[in-house]
Design a protein around this motif. Structure first.
Motif, PDB file in Angstrom:
ATOM      1  N   ILE A  16       0.964  -1.068   0.063  1.00 14.27           N
ATOM      2  CA  ILE A  16       0.084   0.058   0.043  1.00 14.27           C
ATOM      3  C   ILE A  16       0.859   1.389   0.059  1.00 14.27           C
ATOM      4  N   ASN A  17       2.109   1.110   0.674  1.00 16.88           N
ATOM      5  CA  ASN A  17       2.786   2.261   0.941  1.00 16.88           C
ATOM      6  C   ASN A  17       3.393   2.591  -0.561  1.00 16.88           C
ATOM      7  N   ALA A  18       3.730   1.667  -1.254  1.00 20.12           N
ATOM      8  CA  ALA A  18       4.264   1.659  -2.570  1.00 20.12           C
ATOM      9  C   ALA A  18       3.383   2.311  -3.762  1.00 20.12           C
ATOM     10  N   PRO A  21       1.798   7.012  -3.533  1.00 21.70           N
ATOM     11  CA  PRO A  21       1.976   8.210  -4.231  1.00 21.70           C
ATOM     12  C   PRO A  21       1.343   7.969  -5.775  1.00 21.70           C
ATOM     13  N   HIS A  22       1.172   6.872  -6.152  1.00 22.41           N
ATOM     14  CA  HIS A  22       0.627   6.672  -7.838  1.00 22.41           C
ATOM     15  C   HIS A  22      -0.821   6.901  -7.565  1.00 22.41           C
ATOM     16  N   ILE A  23      -1.418   6.410  -6.653  1.00 20.39           N
ATOM     17  CA  ILE A  23      -2.897   6.540  -6.705  1.00 20.39           C
ATOM     18  C   ILE A  23      -3.107   8.110  -5.983  1.00 20.39           C
ATOM     19  N   ASN A  24      -2.152   8.768  -5.271  1.00 21.80           N
ATOM     20  CA  ASN A  24      -2.533  10.009  -4.949  1.00 21.80           C
ATOM     21  C   ASN A  24      -2.351  10.934  -6.033  1.00 21.80           C
ATOM     22  N   ASN A  25      -1.666  10.653  -7.031  1.00 24.16           N
ATOM     23  CA  ASN A  25      -1.417  11.477  -8.308  1.00 24.16           C
ATOM     24  C   ASN A  25      -2.567  11.192  -9.284  1.00 24.16           C
ATOM     25  N   LEU A  26      -3.635  10.520  -9.048  1.00 22.71           N
ATOM     26  CA  LEU A  26      -5.004  10.570  -9.817  1.00 22.71           C
ATOM     27  C   LEU A  26      -5.754  11.658  -9.522  1.00 22.71           C
ATOM     28  N   GLN A  60      -0.852  -0.856 -12.467  1.00 22.52           N
ATOM     29  CA  GLN A  60       0.096  -1.877 -13.310  1.00 22.52           C
ATOM     30  C   GLN A  60       1.410  -1.145 -13.260  1.00 22.52           C
ATOM     31  N   GLN A  61       1.375   0.115 -13.760  1.00 19.87           N
ATOM     32  CA  GLN A  61       2.843   0.750 -13.798  1.00 19.87           C
ATOM     33  C   GLN A  61       3.530   0.822 -12.433  1.00 19.87           C
TER      34      GLN A  61
END
Length: 70
Positions: A16-18, A21-26, A60-61
């Motif tokens: 989840i920590n990984a 940042p990716h989800i928060n950028n959406l 996926q990215q």
């Protein structure tokens, strides 16, 4: 506001920590969480006008599996 629900392969807090940042950028996400106690490791996202495909592509990215549940 809509709720998107996904099956994932996020198994641990470090996963989840990984992806955080990716989800928060959406754009358009009001809130999100992952239920690690569920067998499908459910990702729930409350959003305004967010494409499920963009969430799947984002995870996926980041190196994880994500599939929208109906």
């Amino acid at each position: 506001m809509e709720v998107l629900v996904f099956k994932t392969n996020l198994r641990f807090k470090k996963h989840i920590n990984a992806v955080t940042p990716h989800i928060n950028n959406l754009q358009g996400i009001a809130r999100w969480n992952v239920d690690l106690d569920d067998t499908d490791k459910i990702l729930r996202i409350e959003s305004i006008d967010l494409s499920p495909r963009s969430v799947e592509a984002t995870l996926q990215q980041a190196g994880y599996f994500c599939e929208e549940l109906q």
